[in-house]
Design a protein around this motif. Sequence first.
Motif, PDB file in Angstrom:
ATOM      1  N   SER A 284       0.841  -1.205   0.000  1.00 28.25           N
ATOM      2  CA  SER A 284       0.000   0.000   0.000  1.00 28.25           C
ATOM      3  C   SER A 284       0.872   1.248   0.000  1.00 28.25           C
ATOM      4  N   THR A 322       2.067   0.432 -11.098  1.00 27.58           N
ATOM      5  CA  THR A 322       0.728  -0.056 -11.396  1.00 27.58           C
ATOM      6  C   THR A 322       0.430   0.064 -12.888  1.00 27.58           C
ATOM      7  N   PRO A 361      -6.729   3.490  -6.029  1.00 24.77           N
ATOM      8  CA  PRO A 361      -6.315   3.881  -4.684  1.00 24.77           C
ATOM      9  C   PRO A 361      -5.026   3.162  -4.288  1.00 24.77           C
ATOM     10  N   VAL A 363      -3.937   1.152  -2.211  1.00 23.87           N
ATOM     11  CA  VAL A 363      -4.177   0.085  -1.228  1.00 23.87           C
ATOM     12  C   VAL A 363      -3.899  -1.260  -1.893  1.00 23.87           C
ATOM     13  N   PRO A 364      -3.738  -2.341  -1.109  1.00 29.53           N
ATOM     14  CA  PRO A 364      -3.447  -3.630  -1.742  1.00 29.53           C
ATOM     15  C   PRO A 364      -4.498  -4.002  -2.791  1.00 29.53           C
ATOM     16  N   GLY A 365      -4.022  -4.344  -3.967  1.00 32.67           N
ATOM     17  CA  GLY A 365      -4.931  -4.745  -5.046  1.00 32.67           C
ATOM     18  C   GLY A 365      -5.796  -3.613  -5.586  1.00 32.67           C
ATOM     19  N   SER A 367      -5.567  -1.656  -7.928  1.00 30.96           N
ATOM     20  CA  SER A 367      -5.689  -1.422  -9.364  1.00 30.96           C
ATOM     21  C   SER A 367      -6.455  -2.508 -10.110  1.00 30.96           C
ATOM     22  N   ARG A 399       4.973  -3.706  -7.430  1.00 33.79           N
ATOM     23  CA  ARG A 399       4.574  -2.465  -8.116  1.00 33.79           C
ATOM     24  C   ARG A 399       4.359  -1.331  -7.122  1.00 33.79           C
ATOM     25  N   THR A 400       3.990  -1.682  -5.886  1.00 39.09           N
ATOM     26  CA  THR A 400       3.855  -0.632  -4.872  1.00 39.09           C
ATOM     27  C   THR A 400       5.225  -0.024  -4.573  1.00 39.09           C
TER      28      THR A 400
HETATM   29  N1  ASP Z   1      -1.055  -1.578  -4.211  1.00 40.31           N
HETATM   30  C1  ASP Z   1      -0.746  -0.491  -5.095  1.00 40.31           C
HETATM   31  C2  ASP Z   1      -0.363   0.742  -4.301  1.00 40.31           C
HETATM   32  O1  ASP Z   1      -0.750   0.903  -3.180  1.00 40.31           O
HETATM   33  C3  ASP Z   1      -1.876  -0.171  -6.025  1.00 40.31           C
HETATM   34  C4  ASP Z   1      -2.059  -1.310  -7.007  1.00 40.31           C
HETATM   35  O2  ASP Z   1      -1.315  -1.366  -8.000  1.00 40.31           O
HETATM   36  O3  ASP Z   1      -2.910  -2.176  -6.794  1.00 40.31           O
HETATM   37  O4  ASP Z   1       0.364   1.574  -4.764  1.00 40.31           O
END
Ligand code: ASP
Length: 427
Positions: A284, A322, A361, A363-365, A367, A399-400
């Motif tokens: 995140s 992302t 956003p 947060v985990p997942g 995208s 990716r985060t």
């Molecule tokens: N988890 C990524 C972030 O918080 C967003 C994503 O690619 O799902 O940056």
Amino acid sequence: MWKRLPLIWKILIGMVLGMVWGMVSHALGWDDFTTNWVKPWGVIFLNLLKLVAVPLIFVSLVSGIASLTNITRLSRIGLKTLFLYVLTTLVAITFGLVLVNIVKPGNTFPEEKKIEFQHKFAPKLEEKKSVAQQEQEKSPLHFIVDMVPENIFKAASDNSKMLQVIFFAIFFGIGMVLLPEEKVSVVKEFFDGLNEIILKIIDIFMGFAPYGVFALLAGLIVDFSGDVALFKALGLYFLTVTLGLILLILFFYPTLMRIFVGMSPLAFLRGILPAQLVAFSTSSSAATLPVTKRQVEQELKVHPEISNFVLPIGVTINMDGTSCYQAIAAVFIAEVFGIDLTFGQMLIILLTALLASIGSPGVPGGSIVMLIIVLSSVGLPVEGLALILGVDRPLDMLRTAVNVTGDSTVASLVAKSEGLIGEENRP
Ligand code: ASP
């Protein structure tokens, strides 16, 4: 000895031991113990970071903007920030598209696995599809509507509404800049003080980081250990995304830092590594913001005037990792389904991945839902998502880490252009 070890080493050791613990405990059948007694400490660490995220965004943006003292300067820095965010995201997507077209990971994907995965992930996919459908049914202007809060307390009580908090904070700051100094000096001092307090709290929480990442990774390994077969089947796709993201971290950003900021790649990577590790462990970028800000100010020596403004915005709108991943995933799915994408369709992917990364956003997942929109924009079957959901978490972690690196790079570039980076800015 442990006490004097730099934080970066402590976090690294925490991560490695966490992974080892996860593997050993799975091998010995201690999964329940790890889930019930170790993982919760990771959740506590994550909650601590999330706890400071909203106050940090609000306070740092207000004091950041208020310190800019005039509106021309504010709009200049604002424009530079947006321009660089969009530019770096476009580079990341283009890079992803080029890479996936060279490697072509979807061409070797076995047909029977395709059917198996579609069955296995059908329920999860339905859930995401209905959220995406709600998104698509809204007016094209809904992303602007969603940005404007009707009640600031409601917005501040929901971590996924960070853009609304930012919106209010920006106008709060602008109001302060426009008023005569003597009317707002007390408020300004108050916010500067709050800023200091929040930074102190982050410092205290970071002491817990090595144990937090240990617990997070131990829990993740246990959760994932049953899915080894998935990774084997998706090997080439997994490697393509990983390669793309690692190349961005190791070459793209360090090169920008070397050319435009004059910072050695090693100094940059060493400075930002703790934020990358926390991003990797938490998936995140919003939760990682406190750490990103700390590293950017203390190690990259960016003046808080810039980081206070650039980083909170980046967390919500700038997601290079992302967007690179979305491009690769979309083309992979097209390949598996035997669909040839035209150059025009690639351009549409480029554009929608840019918008999708702005809308995702941190947060985990976050995208995944947006990926459905990217797929639909070029008529790709959203069922294809079922193929990649199983291995999404580790890619999300990576990716985060890229996302926070991108934010930090842009903060440094903007600071350099304003003459606000260097030893004298170190707190
Ligand atoms: N988890 C990524 C972030 O918080 C967003 C994503 O690619 O799902 O940056």
